[in-house]
Design a protein around this motif. Structure first.
Motif, PDB file in Angstrom:
ATOM      1  N   GLU A 189       0.833  -1.206   0.000  1.00 27.76           N
ATOM      2  CA  GLU A 189       0.000   0.000   0.000  1.00 27.76           C
ATOM      3  C   GLU A 189       0.868   1.257   0.000  1.00 27.76           C
ATOM      4  O   GLU A 189       0.553   2.245  -0.678  1.00 27.76           O
ATOM      5  CB  GLU A 189      -0.923   0.009   1.223  1.00 27.76           C
ATOM      6  CG  GLU A 189      -1.877   1.206   1.258  1.00 27.76           C
ATOM      7  CD  GLU A 189      -2.797   1.169   2.461  1.00 27.76           C
ATOM      8  OE1 GLU A 189      -3.473   2.180   2.714  1.00 27.76           O
ATOM      9  OE2 GLU A 189      -2.852   0.123   3.139  1.00 27.76           O
ATOM     10  N   GLU A 192       2.166   1.861  -3.476  1.00 25.16           N
ATOM     11  CA  GLU A 192       1.145   2.466  -4.331  1.00 25.16           C
ATOM     12  C   GLU A 192       1.055   3.972  -4.106  1.00 25.16           C
ATOM     13  O   GLU A 192       0.948   4.762  -5.046  1.00 25.16           O
ATOM     14  CB  GLU A 192      -0.218   1.815  -4.065  1.00 25.16           C
ATOM     15  CG  GLU A 192      -0.335   0.375  -4.552  1.00 25.16           C
ATOM     16  CD  GLU A 192      -0.217   0.269  -6.065  1.00 25.16           C
ATOM     17  OE1 GLU A 192      -0.525   1.246  -6.768  1.00 25.16           O
ATOM     18  OE2 GLU A 192       0.211  -0.800  -6.548  1.00 25.16           O
ATOM     19  N   LYS A 193       1.113   4.373  -2.848  1.00 24.01           N
ATOM     20  CA  LYS A 193       1.065   5.802  -2.536  1.00 24.01           C
ATOM     21  C   LYS A 193       2.283   6.525  -3.093  1.00 24.01           C
ATOM     22  O   LYS A 193       2.178   7.639  -3.618  1.00 24.01           O
ATOM     23  CB  LYS A 193       0.976   6.005  -1.019  1.00 24.01           C
ATOM     24  CG  LYS A 193      -0.338   5.550  -0.411  1.00 24.01           C
ATOM     25  CD  LYS A 193      -0.342   5.793   1.100  1.00 24.01           C
ATOM     26  CE  LYS A 193      -1.665   5.359   1.708  1.00 24.01           C
ATOM     27  NZ  LYS A 193      -1.688   5.557   3.191  1.00 24.01           N
ATOM     28  N   LEU A 195       4.092   5.669  -5.697  1.00 20.74           N
ATOM     29  CA  LEU A 195       3.990   5.754  -7.156  1.00 20.74           C
ATOM     30  C   LEU A 195       3.008   6.840  -7.573  1.00 20.74           C
ATOM     31  O   LEU A 195       3.217   7.525  -8.579  1.00 20.74           O
ATOM     32  CB  LEU A 195       3.555   4.405  -7.719  1.00 20.74           C
ATOM     33  CG  LEU A 195       4.595   3.277  -7.607  1.00 20.74           C
ATOM     34  CD1 LEU A 195       4.007   1.966  -8.109  1.00 20.74           C
ATOM     35  CD2 LEU A 195       5.854   3.627  -8.385  1.00 20.74           C
ATOM     36  N   THR A 196       1.957   6.998  -6.790  1.00 19.37           N
ATOM     37  CA  THR A 196       0.993   8.068  -7.084  1.00 19.37           C
ATOM     38  C   THR A 196       1.650   9.434  -6.969  1.00 19.37           C
ATOM     39  O   THR A 196       1.446  10.324  -7.807  1.00 19.37           O
ATOM     40  CB  THR A 196      -0.205   7.984  -6.121  1.00 19.37           C
ATOM     41  OG1 THR A 196      -0.853   6.717  -6.279  1.00 19.37           O
ATOM     42  CG2 THR A 196      -1.207   9.099  -6.419  1.00 19.37           C
ATOM     43  N   GLU A 197       2.475   9.609  -5.940  1.00 16.80           N
ATOM     44  CA  GLU A 197       3.178  10.878  -5.755  1.00 16.80           C
ATOM     45  C   GLU A 197       4.182  11.144  -6.874  1.00 16.80           C
ATOM     46  O   GLU A 197       4.411  12.287  -7.261  1.00 16.80           O
ATOM     47  CB  GLU A 197       3.909  10.872  -4.410  1.00 16.80           C
ATOM     48  CG  GLU A 197       2.972  10.814  -3.206  1.00 16.80           C
ATOM     49  CD  GLU A 197       3.738  10.705  -1.897  1.00 16.80           C
ATOM     50  OE1 GLU A 197       4.983  10.665  -1.957  1.00 16.80           O
ATOM     51  OE2 GLU A 197       3.095  10.653  -0.828  1.00 16.80           O
ATOM     52  N   LYS A 199       3.902  10.467  -9.974  1.00 18.02           N
ATOM     53  CA  LYS A 199       3.299  10.792 -11.264  1.00 18.02           C
ATOM     54  C   LYS A 199       3.499  12.260 -11.629  1.00 18.02           C
ATOM     55  O   LYS A 199       3.466  12.631 -12.801  1.00 18.02           O
ATOM     56  CB  LYS A 199       1.803  10.462 -11.242  1.00 18.02           C
ATOM     57  CG  LYS A 199       1.515   8.960 -11.242  1.00 18.02           C
ATOM     58  CD  LYS A 199       0.031   8.684 -11.257  1.00 18.02           C
ATOM     59  CE  LYS A 199      -0.246   7.177 -11.280  1.00 18.02           C
ATOM     60  NZ  LYS A 199      -1.703   6.881 -11.280  1.00 18.02           N
TER      61      LYS A 199
END
Length: 286
Positions: A189, A192-193, A195-197, A199
């Motif tokens: 988890e 995932e966070k 990788l979101t940052e 972007k």
């Protein structure tokens, strides 16, 4: 004004050797060494907040052997004049509680209005089962449990029904495999966070780290699948003496390794609550 004492040739030799040793370090490891020296000079072992920060630095060094070099924790301990195991204990505390949970834990008080000492936390960190660990915390706060009593309570959590689990190498290996696998699963988890940052953009250094992480994960994934196949096949050929795996392949009452063995485990992967490869701190004393 009295003249300052001149150092002896033997003292000069020791200082010279220490300076040469530190000078041979990579810039990254030397920076970690200086961070630890600064933290250790500003607190004693009773300062739970600073001890946690020390653990975060040690975690970073453990998690990036390619960056800091093999045997880096041992080298840091030697340079600092500290016991290597004590550094691993601090790292284990940092791995057990993310900063926000650690803040909340330090804020909890016993019936005498005191928080748990860092020695309590080192012992509690050796209990991998979260529910069992929370029960011990509740009992320690409610009854003002001493460190010696806590040590006995923790030992009961690590001893399986047969009583000899800690003495069996296979038991220790499999216990560690289960706990580390569960931790990696929880940390997906956080990935995932992250990788979101990313972007929104990332530096070349971060992009190189992402590429390296992908390569390592693919290698780990392949190894894990092979181990899973071998473990599954082994289940059919092992005769259980007291406990049998259930239909899902899980073994009941698995407990973590003892602190003496757990302290020397080289952890890999991102640490909970911190960015991979950094000692970013958001906990107490920040």
């Amino acid at each position: 004004m009295s003249e300052s004492r001149k150092s002896s040739p033997q003292e000069d030799s020791k200082v010279g050797k220490k300076a040469r040793s530190a000078g041979e370090m990579s810039p990254e490891l030397r920076e970690a060494l200086e961070k630890l020296r600064e933290l250790m000079t500003q607190s004693d072992t009773q300062d739970a907040a600073t001890q946690y920060r020390i653990g975060c630095v040690v975690c970073d060094v453990q998690d990036a052997p390619g960056k800091y070099g093999a045997g880096s924790v041992k080298r840091l301990a030697r340079e600092l004049g500290r016991n290597e195991t004590s550094l691993y204990h601090r790292a284990q505390v940092a791995r057990t509680w993310p900063p926000d949970e650690y803040n909340a834990l330090l804020a909890r008080k016993s019936s005498k209005g005191l928080p748990l000492s860092f020695y309590h936390l080192v012992l509690l960190a050796s209990v991998e089962d979260r529910n069992a660990r929370e029960r011990l915390i509740e009992e320690a706060l409610k009854k003002d449990v001493s460190v010696n009593t806590m040590r006995r309570l923790v030992k009961t959590q690590r001893t399986p029904a047969g009583g000899a689990g800690d003495e069996v190498p296979a038991y220790r290996v499999l216990t560690n495999l289960v706990s580390q696998s569960e931790r990696m699963f929880r940390e997906t988890e956080l990935v995932e966070k992250a990788l979101t940052e990313l972007k929104g953009g990332a530096t070349p250094e971060v992009m190189a780290l992402v590429k390296k992480a992908a390569e390592v994960q693919r290698a780990v994934g392949k190894a894990c699948m092979e181990i899973a196949e071998r473990l599954g096949a082994a289940c059919g050929g092992i005769v259980g003496s007291s406990q049998q795996p259930d239909d899902s392949g899980n073994v009941s009452e698995i407990s973590p390794m003892p602190p003496s063995a757990q302290a020397h485990v080289a952890h890999e992967g991102a640490s909970r609550g911190r960015a991979p490869g950094t000692s970013t701190w958001t906990g107490p004393g920040a």
